[in-house]
Design an enzyme around this catalytic site. Structure first.
Site, PDB file in Angstrom:
ATOM      1  N   LYS A  13       0.823  -1.214   0.000  1.00 16.29           N
ATOM      2  CA  LYS A  13       0.000   0.000   0.000  1.00 16.29           C
ATOM      3  C   LYS A  13       0.855   1.261   0.000  1.00 16.29           C
ATOM      4  O   LYS A  13       0.589   2.196  -0.738  1.00 16.29           O
ATOM      5  CB  LYS A  13      -0.920   0.049   1.228  1.00 16.29           C
ATOM      6  CG  LYS A  13      -1.989  -1.020   1.265  1.00 16.29           C
ATOM      7  CD  LYS A  13      -2.972  -0.775   2.402  1.00 16.29           C
ATOM      8  CE  LYS A  13      -2.336  -0.765   3.791  1.00 16.29           C
ATOM      9  NZ  LYS A  13      -1.728  -2.062   4.180  1.00 16.29           N
ATOM     10  N   ARG A  88      -9.851   0.924   8.603  1.00 17.71           N
ATOM     11  CA  ARG A  88      -9.451  -0.460   8.838  1.00 17.71           C
ATOM     12  C   ARG A  88     -10.441  -1.199   9.734  1.00 17.71           C
ATOM     13  O   ARG A  88     -10.240  -2.373  10.030  1.00 17.71           O
ATOM     14  CB  ARG A  88      -8.100  -0.465   9.548  1.00 17.71           C
ATOM     15  CG  ARG A  88      -7.030  -1.119   8.708  1.00 17.71           C
ATOM     16  CD  ARG A  88      -5.775  -1.147   9.506  1.00 17.71           C
ATOM     17  NE  ARG A  88      -4.805  -0.311   8.841  1.00 17.71           N
ATOM     18  CZ  ARG A  88      -3.509  -0.567   8.863  1.00 17.71           C
ATOM     19  NH1 ARG A  88      -3.029  -1.581   9.518  1.00 17.71           N
ATOM     20  NH2 ARG A  88      -2.686   0.218   8.234  1.00 17.71           N
ATOM     21  N   ARG A 127      11.590  -7.600   5.324  1.00 16.90           N
ATOM     22  CA  ARG A 127      11.831  -6.216   4.903  1.00 16.90           C
ATOM     23  C   ARG A 127      12.595  -5.400   5.934  1.00 16.90           C
ATOM     24  O   ARG A 127      12.534  -5.652   7.137  1.00 16.90           O
ATOM     25  CB  ARG A 127      10.525  -5.507   4.526  1.00 16.90           C
ATOM     26  CG  ARG A 127       9.766  -4.889   5.650  1.00 16.90           C
ATOM     27  CD  ARG A 127       8.587  -4.073   5.129  1.00 16.90           C
ATOM     28  NE  ARG A 127       7.634  -3.831   6.196  1.00 16.90           N
ATOM     29  CZ  ARG A 127       6.460  -3.236   6.031  1.00 16.90           C
ATOM     30  NH1 ARG A 127       6.071  -2.837   4.829  1.00 16.90           N
ATOM     31  NH2 ARG A 127       5.669  -3.029   7.054  1.00 16.90           N
ATOM     32  N   ARG A 138      11.479  -3.107  11.307  1.00 15.59           N
ATOM     33  CA  ARG A 138      10.438  -2.466  12.115  1.00 15.59           C
ATOM     34  C   ARG A 138      10.072  -3.404  13.249  1.00 15.59           C
ATOM     35  O   ARG A 138       9.997  -4.609  13.049  1.00 15.59           O
ATOM     36  CB  ARG A 138       9.194  -2.240  11.245  1.00 15.59           C
ATOM     37  CG  ARG A 138       8.971  -0.783  10.893  1.00 15.59           C
ATOM     38  CD  ARG A 138       7.895  -0.608   9.844  1.00 15.59           C
ATOM     39  NE  ARG A 138       6.581  -1.107  10.240  1.00 15.59           N
ATOM     40  CZ  ARG A 138       5.478  -0.935   9.504  1.00 15.59           C
ATOM     41  NH1 ARG A 138       5.536  -0.273   8.351  1.00 15.59           N
ATOM     42  NH2 ARG A 138       4.325  -1.417   9.900  1.00 15.59           N
ATOM     43  N   ARG A 149      -0.698  -9.395  12.981  1.00 14.54           N
ATOM     44  CA  ARG A 149      -1.229  -8.258  12.207  1.00 14.54           C
ATOM     45  C   ARG A 149      -2.133  -8.751  11.079  1.00 14.54           C
ATOM     46  O   ARG A 149      -3.150  -8.135  10.782  1.00 14.54           O
ATOM     47  CB  ARG A 149      -0.087  -7.419  11.629  1.00 14.54           C
ATOM     48  CG  ARG A 149       0.514  -6.472  12.663  1.00 14.54           C
ATOM     49  CD  ARG A 149       1.906  -6.036  12.292  1.00 14.54           C
ATOM     50  NE  ARG A 149       1.959  -5.279  11.070  1.00 14.54           N
ATOM     51  CZ  ARG A 149       3.047  -5.212  10.278  1.00 14.54           C
ATOM     52  NH1 ARG A 149       4.133  -5.884  10.601  1.00 14.54           N
ATOM     53  NH2 ARG A 149       3.021  -4.485   9.202  1.00 14.54           N
TER      54      ARG A 149
HETATM   55  P1  ADP Z   1       0.675  -2.310   7.970  1.00  7.05           P
HETATM   56  O1  ADP Z   1      -0.494  -1.992   7.086  1.00  7.05           O
HETATM   57  O2  ADP Z   1       1.838  -2.856   7.213  1.00  7.05           O
HETATM   58  O3  ADP Z   1       0.320  -3.067   9.214  1.00  7.05           O
HETATM   59  P2  ADP Z   1       0.891   0.489   8.735  1.00  7.05           P
HETATM   60  O4  ADP Z   1       2.141   1.252   8.631  1.00  7.05           O
HETATM   61  O5  ADP Z   1      -0.239   0.858   7.866  1.00  7.05           O
HETATM   62  O6  ADP Z   1       1.327  -1.012   8.532  1.00  7.05           O
HETATM   63  O7  ADP Z   1       0.377   0.502  10.253  1.00  7.05           O
HETATM   64  C1  ADP Z   1       1.237   0.199  11.328  1.00  7.05           C
HETATM   65  C2  ADP Z   1       0.448   0.161  12.624  1.00  7.05           C
HETATM   66  O8  ADP Z   1      -0.181   1.433  12.847  1.00  7.05           O
HETATM   67  C3  ADP Z   1      -0.713  -0.830  12.650  1.00  7.05           C
HETATM   68  O9  ADP Z   1      -0.299  -2.138  12.985  1.00  7.05           O
HETATM   69  C4  ADP Z   1      -1.611  -0.216  13.723  1.00  7.05           C
HETATM   70  O10 ADP Z   1      -1.096  -0.441  15.019  1.00  7.05           O
HETATM   71  C5  ADP Z   1      -1.457   1.265  13.434  1.00  7.05           C
HETATM   72  N1  ADP Z   1      -2.509   1.719  12.482  1.00  7.05           N
HETATM   73  C6  ADP Z   1      -2.318   2.160  11.208  1.00  7.05           C
HETATM   74  N2  ADP Z   1      -3.488   2.484  10.627  1.00  7.05           N
HETATM   75  C7  ADP Z   1      -4.458   2.242  11.564  1.00  7.05           C
HETATM   76  C8  ADP Z   1      -5.876   2.362  11.588  1.00  7.05           C
HETATM   77  N3  ADP Z   1      -6.575   2.805  10.519  1.00  7.05           N
HETATM   78  N4  ADP Z   1      -6.531   2.028  12.732  1.00  7.05           N
HETATM   79  C9  ADP Z   1      -5.863   1.588  13.814  1.00  7.05           C
HETATM   80  N5  ADP Z   1      -4.536   1.437  13.860  1.00  7.05           N
HETATM   81  C10 ADP Z   1      -3.826   1.756  12.754  1.00  7.05           C
END
Ligand code: ADP
Length: 156
Positions: A13, A88, A127, A138, A149
């Site tokens: 994404k 989400r 990664r 990370r 996740r």
């Molecule tokens: P990925 O999609 O690879 O898990 P992101 O960088 O999008 O990684 O998100 C990292 C973390 O940030 C998520 O695991 C969550 O803890 C938090 N996060 C991101 N977007 C949201 C969201 N829309 N609602 C709740 N938590 C979020």
């Protein structure tokens, strides 16, 4: 254009968001990036979010929704945006619908990236990201957290 990009962790994404938003001339708004910037900046929001992020859990809806509403109210998002990582949960989707309705706006499209589960785990566990010029993993890309996740993504 007002676009939502959906897809599991590791689908790409972030990468696609930059490319598509660049072509459309709209800001790419990534909730994960905003949370990480707050964690590095040591803000109150970052301190709250870090606990959930490190565990691979979602940050609670009320924190996330307030942050996205503030971001969408900024001038550069008036003419369009690409949301990466939001909504989400159902509650976030409903909140987005009502915020857009209040602004008299509609989404132009929703794109979903579909990737095989084993490939997601392979990509995420392998990664590295560049922090201060150095490659690091990370905290939430450790194999146990990656599995969690993905479960959270499918459940929500
Ligand atoms: P990925 O999609 O690879 O898990 P992101 O960088 O999008 O990684 O998100 C990292 C973390 O940030 C998520 O695991 C969550 O803890 C938090 N996060 C991101 N977007 C949201 C969201 N829309 N609602 C709740 N938590 C979020």
């Amino acid at each position: 254009m007002r676009v939502v990009l959906l897809g599991p962790p590791g689908a790409g994404k972030g990468t696609q968001a930059q490319i598509i938003a660049g072509r459309l001339g709209v800001p790419a708004i990534s909730t994960g990036d905003i949370f990480r910037a707050n964690v590095s900046g040591g803000t109150e929001l970052g301190t709250k979010a870090k606990v959930y992020m490190d565990a691979g859990d979602l940050v609670p809806d009320e924190i996330t929704v307030a942050m996205v509403s503030d971001r969408l109210a900024e001038p550069d998002a008036k003419a369009g945006f690409l949301l990466d990582g939001f909504p989400r949960t159902i509650a976030q989707a409903e909140q987005l619908r009502s915020s857009l309705a209040d602004l008299g706006q509609r989404l132009s499209c929703v794109l979903e990236l579909v990737v095989d589960e084993d490939e997601l785990v392979r990509r995420l566990s392998g990664r590295v990201v560049i922090v201060d010029g150095k490659p690091v993993q990370r905290d939430d890309d450790k194999p146990e957290t990656v599995r969690h996740r993905l479960e959270v993504y499918h459940a929500q």
